[in-house]
Write a protein that holds these residues in place. Structure first.
Motif, PDB file in Angstrom:
ATOM      1  N   PHE A  20       0.827  -1.203   0.000  1.00  0.00           N
ATOM      2  CA  PHE A  20       0.000   0.000   0.000  1.00  0.00           C
ATOM      3  C   PHE A  20       0.863   1.255   0.000  1.00  0.00           C
ATOM      4  O   PHE A  20       0.708   2.123  -0.853  1.00  0.00           O
ATOM      5  N   SER A  21       1.776   1.325   0.940  1.00  0.00           N
ATOM      6  CA  SER A  21       2.573   2.545   1.037  1.00  0.00           C
ATOM      7  C   SER A  21       3.623   2.642  -0.069  1.00  0.00           C
ATOM      8  O   SER A  21       3.871   3.726  -0.594  1.00  0.00           O
ATOM      9  N   GLY A  22       4.210   1.537  -0.456  1.00  0.00           N
ATOM     10  CA  GLY A  22       5.254   1.569  -1.472  1.00  0.00           C
ATOM     11  C   GLY A  22       4.764   2.009  -2.837  1.00  0.00           C
ATOM     12  O   GLY A  22       5.304   2.945  -3.436  1.00  0.00           O
ATOM     13  N   PHE A  23       3.729   1.366  -3.333  1.00  0.00           N
ATOM     14  CA  PHE A  23       3.225   1.707  -4.657  1.00  0.00           C
ATOM     15  C   PHE A  23       2.645   3.109  -4.705  1.00  0.00           C
ATOM     16  O   PHE A  23       2.882   3.862  -5.637  1.00  0.00           O
ATOM     17  N   LEU A  24       1.869   3.458  -3.704  1.00  0.00           N
ATOM     18  CA  LEU A  24       1.226   4.762  -3.767  1.00  0.00           C
ATOM     19  C   LEU A  24       2.199   5.897  -3.494  1.00  0.00           C
ATOM     20  O   LEU A  24       1.992   7.011  -3.963  1.00  0.00           O
ATOM     21  N   ASN A  25       3.269   5.637  -2.770  1.00  0.00           N
ATOM     22  CA  ASN A  25       4.307   6.659  -2.626  1.00  0.00           C
ATOM     23  C   ASN A  25       4.984   6.928  -3.962  1.00  0.00           C
ATOM     24  O   ASN A  25       5.339   8.069  -4.261  1.00  0.00           O
ATOM     25  N   MET A  26       5.172   5.901  -4.763  1.00  0.00           N
ATOM     26  CA  MET A  26       5.760   6.100  -6.086  1.00  0.00           C
ATOM     27  C   MET A  26       4.866   6.992  -6.940  1.00  0.00           C
ATOM     28  O   MET A  26       5.351   7.765  -7.760  1.00  0.00           O
ATOM     29  N   ALA A  27       3.558   6.899  -6.724  1.00  0.00           N
ATOM     30  CA  ALA A  27       2.623   7.699  -7.515  1.00  0.00           C
ATOM     31  C   ALA A  27       2.805   9.189  -7.277  1.00  0.00           C
ATOM     32  O   ALA A  27       2.531   9.997  -8.157  1.00  0.00           O
ATOM     33  N   LYS A  32       1.779  13.177 -14.041  1.00  0.00           N
ATOM     34  CA  LYS A  32       0.336  13.101 -13.812  1.00  0.00           C
ATOM     35  C   LYS A  32      -0.343  11.929 -14.536  1.00  0.00           C
ATOM     36  O   LYS A  32      -1.102  11.198 -13.923  1.00  0.00           O
ATOM     37  N   ILE A  33      -0.114  11.738 -15.822  1.00  0.00           N
ATOM     38  CA  ILE A  33      -0.818  10.692 -16.580  1.00  0.00           C
ATOM     39  C   ILE A  33      -0.415   9.314 -16.079  1.00  0.00           C
ATOM     40  O   ILE A  33      -1.266   8.473 -15.785  1.00  0.00           O
ATOM     41  N   SER A  34       0.875   9.085 -15.957  1.00  0.00           N
ATOM     42  CA  SER A  34       1.301   7.777 -15.486  1.00  0.00           C
ATOM     43  C   SER A  34       0.993   7.607 -14.001  1.00  0.00           C
ATOM     44  O   SER A  34       0.853   6.497 -13.523  1.00  0.00           O
ATOM     45  N   ARG A  35       0.849   8.708 -13.256  1.00  0.00           N
ATOM     46  CA  ARG A  35       0.468   8.632 -11.850  1.00  0.00           C
ATOM     47  C   ARG A  35      -0.932   8.057 -11.715  1.00  0.00           C
ATOM     48  O   ARG A  35      -1.167   7.172 -10.882  1.00  0.00           O
ATOM     49  N   THR A  36      -1.859   8.503 -12.538  1.00  0.00           N
ATOM     50  CA  THR A  36      -3.230   7.998 -12.488  1.00  0.00           C
ATOM     51  C   THR A  36      -3.265   6.508 -12.799  1.00  0.00           C
ATOM     52  O   THR A  36      -3.933   5.740 -12.103  1.00  0.00           O
ATOM     53  N   MET A  37      -2.529   6.103 -13.802  1.00  0.00           N
ATOM     54  CA  MET A  37      -2.476   4.686 -14.162  1.00  0.00           C
ATOM     55  C   MET A  37      -1.841   3.864 -13.039  1.00  0.00           C
ATOM     56  O   MET A  37      -2.321   2.785 -12.705  1.00  0.00           O
ATOM     57  N   LEU A  38      -0.774   4.366 -12.435  1.00  0.00           N
ATOM     58  CA  LEU A  38      -0.104   3.653 -11.348  1.00  0.00           C
ATOM     59  C   LEU A  38      -1.018   3.519 -10.130  1.00  0.00           C
ATOM     60  O   LEU A  38      -1.064   2.462  -9.497  1.00  0.00           O
TER      61      LEU A  38
END
Length: 94
Positions: A20-27, A32-38
């Motif tokens: 949870f924290s690892g993936f969403l911290n990368m976001a 912006k575009i790849s953040r939404t997909m991630l």
């Protein structure tokens, strides 16, 4: 043999916390575009892992929810710290 021979650790929510924290911290750190997909892919991945751990009998539902809440708290804390750090680097507009 049980449904599946899975080893038990003393910290059952660690898996959910890390994902949870690892993936969403990368976001927070990417565009912006790849953040939404991630965020979308991460949310699906995190929920799938959490529910599969309950289904396989590896963790209790409370362990998974604890991991989600702990990861969410950690995510919120690191985003808050990152934003404060970013604001301290910006020149003061006075």
């Amino acid at each position: 043999m049980d449904r599946l021979q899975l080893y038990k650790r003393s910290c059952h929510q660690c898996d959910c916390f890390v994902w949870f924290s690892g993936f969403l911290n990368m976001a927070v750190l990417i565009k912006k575009i790849s953040r939404t997909m991630l965020i979308f892919i991460s949310a699906i991945f995190i929920l799938t892992i959490g529910f599969s751990r309950i289904y396989l009998g590896a963790h209790y539902p409370s362990d998974i929810l604890g991991g989600f809440f702990t990861g969410g708290f950690w995510l919120g804390s690191t985003i808050w710290i990152y934003q404060r750090y970013k604001m301290s680097l910006a020149p003061n507009a006075s």
